[in-house]
Design an enzyme around this catalytic site. Structure first.
Site, mmCIF file in Angstrom:
data_model
loop_
_atom_site.group_PDB
_atom_site.id
_atom_site.type_symbol
_atom_site.label_atom_id
_atom_site.label_comp_id
_atom_site.label_asym_id
_atom_site.label_seq_id
_atom_site.Cartn_x
_atom_site.Cartn_y
_atom_site.Cartn_z
ATOM 1 C CG HIS A 35 -2.250 -0.977 1.046
ATOM 2 N ND1 HIS A 35 -3.536 -0.541 0.767
ATOM 3 C CD2 HIS A 35 -2.020 -2.343 0.947
ATOM 4 C CE1 HIS A 35 -4.135 -1.630 0.793
ATOM 5 N NE2 HIS A 35 -3.238 -2.652 0.619
ATOM 6 C CG ASP A 37 1.051 0.942 -5.255
ATOM 7 O OD1 ASP A 37 0.393 1.145 -4.150
ATOM 8 O OD2 ASP A 37 0.829 0.216 -5.951
ATOM 9 N N GLY A 122 -7.831 -14.011 -8.106
ATOM 10 C CA GLY A 122 -8.327 -13.559 -6.602
ATOM 11 C C GLY A 122 -7.570 -14.071 -5.633
ATOM 12 C CD GLU A 160 -6.871 -2.902 -11.611
ATOM 13 O OE1 GLU A 160 -6.079 -3.217 -12.625
ATOM 14 O OE2 GLU A 160 -7.122 -3.396 -10.842
ATOM 15 C CG ASP A 172 -0.526 -4.926 -8.785
ATOM 16 O OD1 ASP A 172 0.721 -5.037 -7.899
ATOM 17 O OD2 ASP A 172 -1.622 -5.290 -8.184
ATOM 18 C CE1 TYR A 221 -4.791 -1.523 -2.867
ATOM 19 C CE2 TYR A 221 -6.240 0.251 -3.566
ATOM 20 C CZ TYR A 221 -5.026 -0.337 -3.616
ATOM 21 O OH TYR A 221 -3.900 -0.111 -3.973
HETATM 22 C C1 GLA Z 1 -3.032 -4.181 -5.040
HETATM 23 C C2 GLA Z 1 -2.610 -2.842 -5.969
HETATM 24 C C3 GLA Z 1 -1.448 -2.116 -5.970
HETATM 25 C C4 GLA Z 1 -0.852 -1.815 -4.352
HETATM 26 C C5 GLA Z 1 -1.053 -3.309 -3.685
HETATM 27 C C6 GLA Z 1 -0.990 -3.348 -2.203
HETATM 28 O O1 GLA Z 1 -2.264 -5.184 -5.785
HETATM 29 O O2 GLA Z 1 -3.147 -3.179 -6.985
HETATM 30 O O3 GLA Z 1 -1.356 -0.963 -6.695
HETATM 31 O O4 GLA Z 1 -1.588 -0.899 -3.907
HETATM 32 O O5 GLA Z 1 -2.665 -3.708 -3.818
HETATM 33 O O6 GLA Z 1 0.344 -2.906 -1.816
#
Ligand code: GLA
Length: 386
Positions: A35, A37, A122, A160, A172, A221
């Site tokens: 979290h 990023d 998932g 996204e 990601d 999230y």
């Molecule tokens: C998901 C999001 C990423 C990042 C992670 C947590 O994978 O897509 O951008 O925030 O959660 O690190």
């Protein structure tokens, strides 16, 4: 991998009567930096050998026809009259990427596509980013347009954020575009610069899938993201120049602890300490100090459990079990949270033992089965020769 790509090309020729190109983009495991990023901070993921493949060939019109071998479903879109909003379907990721490429100035040809994937869905291993990036690579290839990895990562993130409606950061998509075999990548999510960090040959990244995915994970999230934004808003009263939690040091945060609601303080504490742990873990891996790297990973898990509150009993159990085994340097939950997988940094000699302990211990404690994957960091997106 090449056998799967060949199978996909055969399926494509059977359905569409032409030979395709095959684009590949990997899932990811994050070693540390959760979290951080979307707080302009640091992350250190590696690309997996699990990947999404997209077979493609150009059409003379501006239509996209995409068949998913996983869903056994076909969808069609017209790039000149695309859907105005997402529909909750798997194809949102495909059309979302096409639309964001077009709004970013890439004029695409129509294409026939077949997608296939072995990234577990998932499980917190980024199956959606793998789909986005592999489709982007396929569409650009068919349109004779360049694939600039960092630019495309940002465009897929926007698909996204703005089309699918998930406010994810860039990690990601970035690692799916830029991963390198044998390496993790230390990414500065503000400057978008990155550095390869070698995974020493004696080490293995061992992934254990809890098999649980808690409801409301997407909503939680976005709530974590809002808490971080609230932290920045409150802290900027005292530290005017901050733009993101990246700009706040642990010492500054402690000095203002009493000025923040406890929940916001703890959310911020996870981020500012996690950023420091990512840098420490990268330094330690590069110096061959695997004990220090593992220590940072274990501390990261505690911080996610207590301060950011994104773990769950099942992943706590898996991380705790792994941490007790000789030859395991560190273990933590990986990915967005509320279920999914753990990642452990393990000596090669200990892989069998830790796998057995995780399988047996998890079944005894929860009645559930865990799947174990031993991952070799792979390359980011590219063409597969068939
Ligand atoms: C998901 C999001 C990423 C990042 C992670 C947590 O994978 O897509 O951008 O925030 O959660 O690190």
């Amino acid at each position: 991998m090449s056998v799967q790509a060949r199978d996909l090309a055969v399926e494509f020729a059977y359905r569409f009567g032409r030979a395709p190109t095959v684009s590949r983009a990997p899932g990811r495991v994050n070693l540390i930096g959760e979290h951080t990023d979307y707080n302009d901070g640091y992350v250190m993921p590696a690309a997996l050998d699990f990947a999404t493949l997209t077979a493609a060939s150009q059409r003379p019109d501006r239509r996209l026809r995409v068949y998913s071998m996983i869903m056994d479903e076909t969808r069609e879109f017209d790039l000149d009259s695309p859907p105005a909003a997402s529909s909750g379907d798997w194809s949102d990721y495909v059309i979302g990427v096409a639309l964001m490429l077009e709004t970013s100035g890439y004029t695409l040809s129509g294409a026939d596509l077949i997608v296939w994937s072995d990234v577990p869905i998932g499980a917190g291993l980024s199956s959606s980013a793998a789909l986005e990036v592999s489709v982007a690579h396929a569409l650009l290839t068919q349109s004779d347009l360049p694939f600039d990895p960092v630019t495309i990562a940002r465009i897929c993130q926007r698909a996204e954020n703005d089309f699918v409606g998930m406010r994810c950061g860039v990690m990601d998509q970035y690692i799916a575009c830029c991963g390198a075999a044998g390496h993790a990548l230390l990414i500065d999510c503000r400057s978008l610069a990155s550095r390869h960090v070698a995974i020493a040959p004696n080490l293995r990244l061992l992934i254990a899938n809890s098999g649980v995915r808690h409801q409301h994970a997407g909503g939680e999230y976005n709530l974590r993201r809002e808490a971080c934004e609230e932290g920045v808003r409150l802290l900027s009263r005292y530290f005017g120049s901050i733009r993101a939690l990246r700009d706040v040091t642990p010492r500054q945060l402690e000095a203002k602890r009493r000025k923040l609601p406890d929940l916001i303080y703890r959310r911020c504490r996870h981020i500012v300490t996690e950023n420091a742990r990512v840098l420490e873990a990268a330094r330690a891996l590069e110096a061959g100090d695997f004990v220090a790297c593992g220590r940072a990973m274990n501390a990261s898990h505690v911080s996610m459990q207590k301060d950011f509150e994104i773990t769950c009993p099942e992943v706590d159990m898996l991380a705790g079990l792994a941490q007790t085994v000789e030859g395991v340097y560190g273990s933590r939950m990986t990915g967005g949270g509320f279920g999914g997988c753990t990642v452990s940094l393990v000596e090669a000699f200990a892989v069998d033992k830790v796998s057995q302990i995780l399988v047996d211990g998890y079944r005894i404690a929860t009645g559930l089965d865990t799947d174990i994957f031993v991952c070799a960091p792979s390359d980011g997106a590219g063409l597969v020769l068939v």
